[in-house]
Design a protein around this motif. Structure first.
Motif, PDB file in Angstrom:
ATOM      1  N   GLU A   1      -1.910   9.564   3.025  1.00 48.12           N
ATOM      2  CA  GLU A   1      -1.746   7.923   2.730  1.00 48.12           C
ATOM      3  C   GLU A   1      -0.446   7.566   3.549  1.00 48.12           C
ATOM      4  O   GLU A   1      -0.393   6.365   3.825  1.00 48.12           O
ATOM      5  CB  GLU A   1      -1.561   8.012   1.249  1.00 48.12           C
ATOM      6  CG  GLU A   1      -1.176   6.568   0.663  1.00 48.12           C
ATOM      7  CD  GLU A   1      -1.275   6.556  -0.998  1.00 48.12           C
ATOM      8  OE1 GLU A   1      -0.835   5.831  -1.237  1.00 48.12           O
ATOM      9  OE2 GLU A   1      -1.286   7.733  -1.320  1.00 48.12           O
TER      10      GLU A   1
ATOM     11  N   ASP B   1       4.078  13.432  -4.375  1.00 49.16           N
ATOM     12  CA  ASP B   1       2.822  13.806  -5.020  1.00 49.16           C
ATOM     13  C   ASP B   1       2.981  13.621  -6.505  1.00 49.16           C
ATOM     14  O   ASP B   1       2.052  13.798  -7.478  1.00 49.16           O
ATOM     15  CB  ASP B   1       1.973  14.914  -4.575  1.00 49.16           C
ATOM     16  CG  ASP B   1       2.527  16.238  -5.049  1.00 49.16           C
ATOM     17  OD1 ASP B   1       3.810  16.143  -4.887  1.00 49.16           O
ATOM     18  OD2 ASP B   1       1.886  17.223  -5.322  1.00 49.16           O
TER      19      ASP B   1
ATOM     20  N   ASP C   1      -1.033   6.676   7.180  1.00 52.87           N
ATOM     21  CA  ASP C   1      -1.581   5.330   7.290  1.00 52.87           C
ATOM     22  C   ASP C   1      -0.515   4.623   7.182  1.00 52.87           C
ATOM     23  O   ASP C   1      -0.675   3.294   8.008  1.00 52.87           O
ATOM     24  CB  ASP C   1      -3.017   5.374   6.417  1.00 52.87           C
ATOM     25  CG  ASP C   1      -3.898   4.234   6.701  1.00 52.87           C
ATOM     26  OD1 ASP C   1      -4.266   3.858   7.668  1.00 52.87           O
ATOM     27  OD2 ASP C   1      -3.844   3.538   5.508  1.00 52.87           O
ATOM     28  N   PHE C   2       0.215   4.526   6.239  1.00 56.70           N
ATOM     29  CA  PHE C   2       1.061   3.239   5.812  1.00 56.70           C
ATOM     30  C   PHE C   2       1.954   3.209   6.941  1.00 56.70           C
ATOM     31  O   PHE C   2       2.252   1.980   7.360  1.00 56.70           O
ATOM     32  CB  PHE C   2       1.727   3.620   4.540  1.00 56.70           C
ATOM     33  CG  PHE C   2       2.827   2.727   3.923  1.00 56.70           C
ATOM     34  CD1 PHE C   2       2.285   1.674   3.250  1.00 56.70           C
ATOM     35  CD2 PHE C   2       4.197   2.755   4.519  1.00 56.70           C
ATOM     36  CE1 PHE C   2       3.328   0.649   2.705  1.00 56.70           C
ATOM     37  CE2 PHE C   2       4.910   1.687   4.164  1.00 56.70           C
ATOM     38  CZ  PHE C   2       4.612   0.619   3.376  1.00 56.70           C
TER      39      PHE C   2
ATOM     40  N   CYS D   1       3.720   6.353  -1.432  1.00 52.26           N
ATOM     41  CA  CYS D   1       2.458   7.190  -1.220  1.00 52.26           C
ATOM     42  C   CYS D   1       2.567   8.464  -1.879  1.00 52.26           C
ATOM     43  O   CYS D   1       3.789   8.989  -1.938  1.00 52.26           O
ATOM     44  CB  CYS D   1       2.532   7.374   0.198  1.00 52.26           C
ATOM     45  SG  CYS D   1       2.861   5.884   1.255  1.00 52.26           S
TER      46      CYS D   1
ATOM     47  N   ASN E   1       0.662  11.097  -1.176  1.00 53.41           N
ATOM     48  CA  ASN E   1       0.213  12.301  -0.359  1.00 53.41           C
ATOM     49  C   ASN E   1       0.507  11.904   1.166  1.00 53.41           C
ATOM     50  O   ASN E   1       0.585  10.826   1.598  1.00 53.41           O
ATOM     51  CB  ASN E   1      -1.156  12.626  -0.410  1.00 53.41           C
ATOM     52  CG  ASN E   1      -2.185  11.552   0.214  1.00 53.41           C
ATOM     53  OD1 ASN E   1      -2.512  11.140   1.261  1.00 53.41           O
ATOM     54  ND2 ASN E   1      -3.077  11.163  -1.009  1.00 53.41           N
TER      55      ASN E   1
END
Length: 236
Positions: free
Chosen positions: A39, A10, A42-43, A34, A36
């Protein structure tokens, strides 16, 4: 070594530093950044990576909490400013634990550990074009010559060419050693920036050198750990 990774952190400055270090010192593919854990989840559902750089102290879902949700085989390099999490990190497939701020010297040491970890797993599927039928063809002049994998002693990189050596032949191929490495699996192993060897045909290992046919080949520090992990499986 051509590995695929992502950064999950982050802190934009920490992400930028890792991106620069990866770009300047490795041949890895940085597939994503990414900021967080949500995210990142999902990636990772949509993309395949070899390992992740994972910060621990992140809002909402910490790096440790994210690691617990990922597939157990996910390989991780933790990045954090806090040393107290080191012991807990090794309950996962942790390759290394980098304390921030990450220095160039420490990052280079981590790259050796990361590549050694993957060199120790020669069967990992990173390329669908692997040679897996016991033979392949090489072009010599206007002829395609059949080569049996079991007869190959070693491959030696020579800039844009690779020298393929068997017990009876010595051929020069217009390929990069890295490309050939990605097509091979056990019993072949990378032991040096310039050499891939057939471990089945080694005659002995002595003083950081291996002997195969009439050739003495050095085992470099970069590949030694992974190579010896493979050899240990055959020690009685």
């Amino acid at each position: 070594m051509n590995l695929r990774c992502i950064i999950i952190d982050d802190e934009p400055n920490a992400v930028n530093l890792l991106e620069v270090l990866i770009g300047q010192t490795t041949q890895w593919q940085l597939l994503g950044k990414c900021y967080n854990s949500l995210e990142a989840m999902d990636f990772l559902k949509k993309n395949t990576v070899d390992f992740i750089f994972l910060d621990i102290n992140m809002p909402h879902l910490t790096g440790m909490e994210l690691a617990a949700l990922l597939p157990k085989e996910t390989k991780i390099v933790f990045t954090t400013a806090y040393a107290e999490h080191a012991a807990d990190s090794y309950s996962f497939q942790t390759i290394d634990y980098l304390l921030k701020p990450i220095t160039l010297k420490r990052f280079l040491a981590a790259t050796q550990k990361i590549e050694a970890a993957f060199a120790a797993q020669p069967n990992i599927e990173k390329n669908e074009d692997r040679v897996d039928n016991g033979y392949f063809f090489v072009k010599t002049g206007k002829t395609l010559r059949k080569i049996l994998l079991d007869e190959v002693l070693y491959f030696e990189g020579e800039k844009e060419y690779v020298r393929l050596v068997t017990g009876t032949s010595d051929l020069l191929i217009y390929r990069r050693l890295k490309d050939i490495e990605e097509q091979l699996s056990a019993p072949f192993a990378r032991v040096h920036n310039s050499y891939i060897v057939n471990t089945k045909l080694l005659s002995k290992i002595q003083d950081n050198h291996i002997y195969i046919g009439d050739k003495q080949i050095p085992v470099s520090e970069k590949f030694r750990e992974g190579f010896m992990e493979l050899i240990k499986q055959r020690i009685f």
